[in-house]
Design an enzyme around this catalytic site. Structure first.
Site, mmCIF file in Angstrom:
data_model
loop_
_atom_site.group_PDB
_atom_site.id
_atom_site.type_symbol
_atom_site.label_atom_id
_atom_site.label_comp_id
_atom_site.label_asym_id
_atom_site.label_seq_id
_atom_site.Cartn_x
_atom_site.Cartn_y
_atom_site.Cartn_z
ATOM 1 N N CYS A 73 -63.172 4.823 31.494
ATOM 2 C CA CYS A 73 -63.302 5.749 32.617
ATOM 3 C C CYS A 73 -62.103 5.545 33.535
ATOM 4 O O CYS A 73 -61.868 4.417 34.001
ATOM 5 C CB CYS A 73 -64.599 5.430 33.350
ATOM 6 S SG CYS A 73 -64.823 6.358 34.876
ATOM 7 N N CYS A 183 -59.258 12.315 32.834
ATOM 8 C CA CYS A 183 -60.661 11.907 32.940
ATOM 9 C C CYS A 183 -61.182 11.920 31.508
ATOM 10 O O CYS A 183 -60.888 12.855 30.751
ATOM 11 C CB CYS A 183 -61.433 12.893 33.809
ATOM 12 S SG CYS A 183 -63.232 12.759 33.681
HETATM 13 N N1 DGL Z 1 -65.126 9.970 32.877
HETATM 14 C C1 DGL Z 1 -64.720 9.511 34.156
HETATM 15 C C2 DGL Z 1 -63.212 9.360 34.265
HETATM 16 O O1 DGL Z 1 -62.545 9.145 33.282
HETATM 17 C C3 DGL Z 1 -65.282 10.117 35.415
HETATM 18 C C4 DGL Z 1 -66.282 11.188 35.391
HETATM 19 C C5 DGL Z 1 -67.112 11.158 36.649
HETATM 20 O O2 DGL Z 1 -66.699 11.759 37.670
HETATM 21 O O3 DGL Z 1 -68.145 10.502 36.630
HETATM 22 O O4 DGL Z 1 -62.671 9.418 35.327
#
Ligand code: DGL
Length: 262
Positions: A73, A183
């Site tokens: 993430c 993301c």
């Molecule tokens: N998948 C996450 C990232 O790579 C964030 C998604 C969310 O906002 O929870 O930043």
């Protein structure tokens, strides 16, 4: 070494990293935590993300004795990786950051779009990365509120309308030649995004580089698993179904999802 690798994200997005990890490290066991009960991370205060990263890391160490942690993430990496590394000095921790460096190498026009969460874009870590590359290209950074949640919910209409809105904000179609998916949820909207920006724009995510880096780290620590049939355990702190459906759709993984109360 037989211990699993822990992987976590706010939800299903980290599956895009897990997919690359399973391809790069086919003998390793993985425990994946989707923190869907506490998502989205990208529009929350960094202290919330730090608390969640700590709780998940504690769980993965205590219950699964992980040999390494991949923060799948961008938002959680930006908010928490430095603290987790301080607090868990004996645990190899690999994070993910938007692929600005590969984009700067690839772009011919030197105009690069970056789609990411507000949390990632406003973090000190991202700002430092941007600053270090500012002489190499123009980066047009677009916070994409709601897009990760729409992907999480599998809401095709909303994915389409938000993607249209955010790609339009990057400028006319010939403006950028490279688009960074900053993301881990966004690769699951890749087709929609590619359609909107056109075939001349290269979309970059961080799955393969993170998997290669994880491989390098495990090798350097001499903790790679020997050739064997591996397992992947999927866990969620929220609804089970989105993770089950996404794991089936994207990874052809049909294992039951475990509900976590952490
Ligand atoms: N998948 C996450 C990232 O790579 C964030 C998604 C969310 O906002 O929870 O930043």
């Amino acid at each position: 070494m037989h211990a699993p690798i822990g992987v976590f994200d706010s939800g299903i997005g980290g599956l895009s990293i897990l997919q690359a990890l399973r391809a790069e490290l086919p003998s390793e066991d993985f425990v994946y935590v989707a923190d869907s009960g506490h998502a989205p991370y990208g529009e929350r205060d960094p202290t919330h993300v730090i608390e969640r990263a700590r709780a998940i890391t504690y769980y993965l160490r205590e219950q699964h004795h992980i040999k390494a942690l991949v923060i799948a993430c961008n938002t959680a990496t930006a908010a928490a990786i430095h603290l987790l590394r301080q607090e868990q000095p004996d645990l190899p921790i690999i994070g993910v950051e938007p692929a600005l460096k590969p984009a700067a190498q690839l772009s011919k026009t030197r105009r690069i779009g970056v789609m990411a969460t507000q949390g990632t874009l406003s973090s000190a870590k991202f700002q430092a990365l941007l600053e270090s590359l500012k002489d190499q290209a123009d980066f047009i950074c677009q916070p994409c509120s709601g897009l990760a949640s729409a992907i999480e919910a599998g809401d095709a209409d909303k994915i389409q309308s938000l993607s249209r809105h955010y790609t339009a904000a990057l400028g006319p179609n010939d403006h950028v030649d490279t688009l960074v998916l900053g993301c881990t949820h966004y690769p699951f909207a890749r087709e929609v995004l590619q359609d909107l920006v056109g075939p001349s724009v290269t979309l970059l995510d961080s799955g393969a580089p993170v998997a290669r880096q994880t491989h390098r780290v495990l090798k350097a620590k001499a903790v790679l698993a020997p050739a064997r049939e591996p397992s992947t355990l999927l866990c969620s702190t929220g609804e089970i179904e989105p993770l089950q459906v996404a794991a089936h759709r994207w990874l052809k993984l049909d294992t039951a999802v475990k509900q976590l109360f952490i």
